[in-house]
Scaffold this motif. Sequence first.
Motif, PDB file in Angstrom:
ATOM      1  N   GLU A   1       0.857  -1.189   0.000  1.00 49.54           N
ATOM      2  CA  GLU A   1       0.000   0.000   0.000  1.00 49.54           C
ATOM      3  C   GLU A   1       0.893   1.240   0.000  1.00 49.54           C
ATOM      4  O   GLU A   1       1.762   1.387   0.847  1.00 49.54           O
ATOM      5  N   ALA A   2       0.660   2.144  -0.955  1.00 50.22           N
ATOM      6  CA  ALA A   2       1.452   3.355  -1.017  1.00 50.22           C
ATOM      7  C   ALA A   2       1.070   4.252   0.147  1.00 50.22           C
ATOM      8  O   ALA A   2      -0.074   4.295   0.581  1.00 50.22           O
ATOM      9  N   GLY A   3       2.073   5.005   0.627  1.00 52.36           N
ATOM     10  CA  GLY A   3       1.837   5.904   1.741  1.00 52.36           C
ATOM     11  C   GLY A   3       1.343   7.254   1.266  1.00 52.36           C
ATOM     12  O   GLY A   3       1.005   7.455   0.099  1.00 52.36           O
ATOM     13  N   VAL A   4       1.317   8.196   2.185  1.00 54.87           N
ATOM     14  CA  VAL A   4       0.922   9.564   1.881  1.00 54.87           C
ATOM     15  C   VAL A   4       2.070  10.228   1.123  1.00 54.87           C
ATOM     16  O   VAL A   4       3.215  10.194   1.576  1.00 54.87           O
ATOM     17  N   ALA A   5       1.754  10.800  -0.019  1.00 52.84           N
ATOM     18  CA  ALA A   5       2.769  11.446  -0.845  1.00 52.84           C
ATOM     19  C   ALA A   5       2.677  12.960  -0.695  1.00 52.84           C
ATOM     20  O   ALA A   5       1.569  13.524  -0.633  1.00 52.84           O
ATOM     21  N   GLN A   6       3.830  13.600  -0.628  1.00 56.91           N
ATOM     22  CA  GLN A   6       3.875  15.058  -0.553  1.00 56.91           C
ATOM     23  C   GLN A   6       4.960  15.582  -1.486  1.00 56.91           C
ATOM     24  O   GLN A   6       5.995  14.948  -1.663  1.00 56.91           O
ATOM     25  N   SER A   7       4.691  16.739  -2.054  1.00 59.64           N
ATOM     26  CA  SER A   7       5.728  17.404  -2.851  1.00 59.64           C
ATOM     27  C   SER A   7       5.518  18.912  -2.795  1.00 59.64           C
ATOM     28  O   SER A   7       4.395  19.377  -2.555  1.00 59.64           O
ATOM     29  N   ASN A  24      -1.076  13.872  -1.567  1.00 56.81           N
ATOM     30  CA  ASN A  24      -1.960  12.812  -2.046  1.00 56.81           C
ATOM     31  C   ASN A  24      -2.077  11.776  -0.942  1.00 56.81           C
ATOM     32  O   ASN A  24      -1.101  11.078  -0.638  1.00 56.81           O
ATOM     33  N   PRO A  25      -3.238  11.635  -0.316  1.00 65.43           N
ATOM     34  CA  PRO A  25      -3.362  10.714   0.811  1.00 65.43           C
ATOM     35  C   PRO A  25      -3.395   9.259   0.340  1.00 65.43           C
ATOM     36  O   PRO A  25      -3.410   8.972  -0.859  1.00 65.43           O
ATOM     37  N   ILE A  26      -3.408   8.361   1.287  1.00 65.38           N
ATOM     38  CA  ILE A  26      -3.549   6.941   0.985  1.00 65.38           C
ATOM     39  C   ILE A  26      -4.904   6.717   0.308  1.00 65.38           C
ATOM     40  O   ILE A  26      -5.916   7.310   0.717  1.00 65.38           O
ATOM     41  N   SER A  27      -4.903   5.878  -0.712  1.00 66.69           N
ATOM     42  CA  SER A  27      -6.111   5.638  -1.479  1.00 66.69           C
ATOM     43  C   SER A  27      -7.269   5.194  -0.583  1.00 66.69           C
ATOM     44  O   SER A  27      -7.114   4.298   0.248  1.00 66.69           O
ATOM     45  N   GLY A  28      -8.403   5.874  -0.738  1.00 66.54           N
ATOM     46  CA  GLY A  28      -9.586   5.512   0.038  1.00 66.54           C
ATOM     47  C   GLY A  28      -9.708   6.235   1.369  1.00 66.54           C
ATOM     48  O   GLY A  28     -10.742   6.127   2.031  1.00 66.54           O
ATOM     49  N   HIS A  29      -8.683   6.952   1.765  1.00 66.85           N
ATOM     50  CA  HIS A  29      -8.755   7.681   3.028  1.00 66.85           C
ATOM     51  C   HIS A  29      -9.584   8.947   2.835  1.00 66.85           C
ATOM     52  O   HIS A  29      -9.267   9.802   2.020  1.00 66.85           O
ATOM     53  N   CYS A  92       1.328  16.380   5.932  1.00 64.24           N
ATOM     54  CA  CYS A  92       0.006  15.940   5.536  1.00 64.24           C
ATOM     55  C   CYS A  92      -0.227  14.560   6.149  1.00 64.24           C
ATOM     56  O   CYS A  92       0.688  13.733   6.217  1.00 64.24           O
ATOM     57  N   ALA A  93      -1.434  14.326   6.621  1.00 65.64           N
ATOM     58  CA  ALA A  93      -1.782  13.034   7.209  1.00 65.64           C
ATOM     59  C   ALA A  93      -3.174  12.637   6.750  1.00 65.64           C
ATOM     60  O   ALA A  93      -3.989  13.495   6.389  1.00 65.64           O
ATOM     61  N   SER A  94      -3.458  11.339   6.770  1.00 64.07           N
ATOM     62  CA  SER A  94      -4.792  10.891   6.387  1.00 64.07           C
ATOM     63  C   SER A  94      -5.234   9.728   7.261  1.00 64.07           C
ATOM     64  O   SER A  94      -4.411   9.023   7.865  1.00 64.07           O
ATOM     65  N   THR A  95      -6.557   9.558   7.341  1.00 59.01           N
ATOM     66  CA  THR A  95      -7.143   8.428   8.054  1.00 59.01           C
ATOM     67  C   THR A  95      -8.256   7.847   7.194  1.00 59.01           C
ATOM     68  O   THR A  95      -8.813   8.527   6.334  1.00 59.01           O
ATOM     69  N   PRO A  96      -8.598   6.577   7.458  1.00 59.86           N
ATOM     70  CA  PRO A  96      -9.627   5.932   6.637  1.00 59.86           C
ATOM     71  C   PRO A  96     -11.003   6.570   6.774  1.00 59.86           C
ATOM     72  O   PRO A  96     -11.241   7.369   7.660  1.00 59.86           O
ATOM     73  N   ALA A  97     -11.904   6.189   5.922  1.00 62.11           N
ATOM     74  CA  ALA A  97     -13.283   6.642   5.999  1.00 62.11           C
ATOM     75  C   ALA A  97     -13.866   6.249   7.343  1.00 62.11           C
ATOM     76  O   ALA A  97     -13.542   5.208   7.895  1.00 62.11           O
ATOM     77  N   GLY A  98     -14.698   7.108   7.881  1.00 65.58           N
ATOM     78  CA  GLY A  98     -15.277   6.862   9.190  1.00 65.58           C
ATOM     79  C   GLY A  98     -14.563   7.652  10.260  1.00 65.58           C
ATOM     80  O   GLY A  98     -15.193   8.184  11.158  1.00 65.58           O
ATOM     81  N   GLU A 104      -5.469   5.519  13.693  1.00 61.96           N
ATOM     82  CA  GLU A 104      -4.114   5.996  13.436  1.00 61.96           C
ATOM     83  C   GLU A 104      -4.134   6.986  12.291  1.00 61.96           C
ATOM     84  O   GLU A 104      -4.835   6.791  11.297  1.00 61.96           O
ATOM     85  N   GLN A 105      -3.355   8.044  12.419  1.00 64.25           N
ATOM     86  CA  GLN A 105      -3.144   8.965  11.316  1.00 64.25           C
ATOM     87  C   GLN A 105      -1.848   8.582  10.630  1.00 64.25           C
ATOM     88  O   GLN A 105      -0.829   8.348  11.272  1.00 64.25           O
ATOM     89  N   TYR A 106      -1.886   8.508   9.303  1.00 63.34           N
ATOM     90  CA  TYR A 106      -0.723   8.146   8.503  1.00 63.34           C
ATOM     91  C   TYR A 106      -0.127   9.432   7.934  1.00 63.34           C
ATOM     92  O   TYR A 106      -0.819  10.187   7.249  1.00 63.34           O
ATOM     93  N   PHE A 107       1.149   9.636   8.230  1.00 61.22           N
ATOM     94  CA  PHE A 107       1.803  10.885   7.858  1.00 61.22           C
ATOM     95  C   PHE A 107       2.664  10.729   6.612  1.00 61.22           C
ATOM     96  O   PHE A 107       3.274   9.681   6.378  1.00 61.22           O
ATOM     97  N   GLY A 108       2.706  11.798   5.847  1.00 56.38           N
ATOM     98  CA  GLY A 108       3.632  11.871   4.738  1.00 56.38           C
ATOM     99  C   GLY A 108       5.000  12.352   5.206  1.00 56.38           C
ATOM    100  O   GLY A 108       5.187  12.656   6.383  1.00 56.38           O
ATOM    101  N   PRO A 109       5.957  12.454   4.276  1.00 56.38           N
ATOM    102  CA  PRO A 109       7.324  12.841   4.647  1.00 56.38           C
ATOM    103  C   PRO A 109       7.473  14.322   4.964  1.00 56.38           C
ATOM    104  O   PRO A 109       8.478  14.729   5.547  1.00 56.38           O
TER     105      PRO A 109
END
Lengths: 116, 115
Positions: A1-7, A24-29, A92-98, A104-109
């Motif tokens: 699963e690809a992580g959170v992308a930042q540029s 770009n957050p994790i797909s579906g988040h 940037c961080a993302s979490t799943p739907a709901g 957990e929040q998933y952080f980008g670089p």
Amino acid sequence: EAGVAQSPRYKIIEKRQSVAFWCNPISGHATLYWYQQILGQGPKLLIQFQNNGVVDDSQLPKDRFSAERLKGVDSTLKIQPAKLEDSAVYLCASTPAGDRSGDEQYFGPGTRLTVT
Amino acid sequence: AQSVSQHNHHVILSEAASLELGCNYSYGGTVNLFWYVQYPGQHLQLLLKYFSGDPLVKGIKGFEAEFIKSKFSFNLRKPSVQWSDTAEYFCAVNAEDTGRRALTFGSGTRLQVQP
């Protein structure tokens, strides 16, 4: 699963210039956060999106900062005009739907911004 | 609004020493508590979290934390640190009863483990 992308990963600008960061957050988040981390401090929330709607922007300096998530997927954070005190890492961080509060929040670089 | 205090800003330990990093929060309602870690050159990642149940939480890489509600504390522990534990550690909280999911972070503790 690809992580959170930042540029970009790094950006140096002069004060009063403008700058934009992309996430770009994790797909579906469904939930996306932008945090500002000043050197020596913990991350501080700037804005939270749920899909393409703003949930919390109470700490966003709206006179110079703006953010959008038009299609509910990727997001852009803009600063115009930049000040010296905007030098920080923008996370940037993302979490799943709901978005249960215990999720957990998933952080980008992050993007390290230096304003000179 | 919540706030988080991490009193140890920089900790230096030798390998095999025991670790305890302090974290205190201020909020009168129900909270969820997190420890995030940032290894050199890497992004923030979750170490462990508490949101209900057993107040002693075990995370990755041998870390654990204990939620003591009466002390508003969520201290992080590891019985024997390794050089690879060198990183910055952040305690964070969000409030269960406000609907606000964003995290409030402490200022972080930089851990340096000497071989």
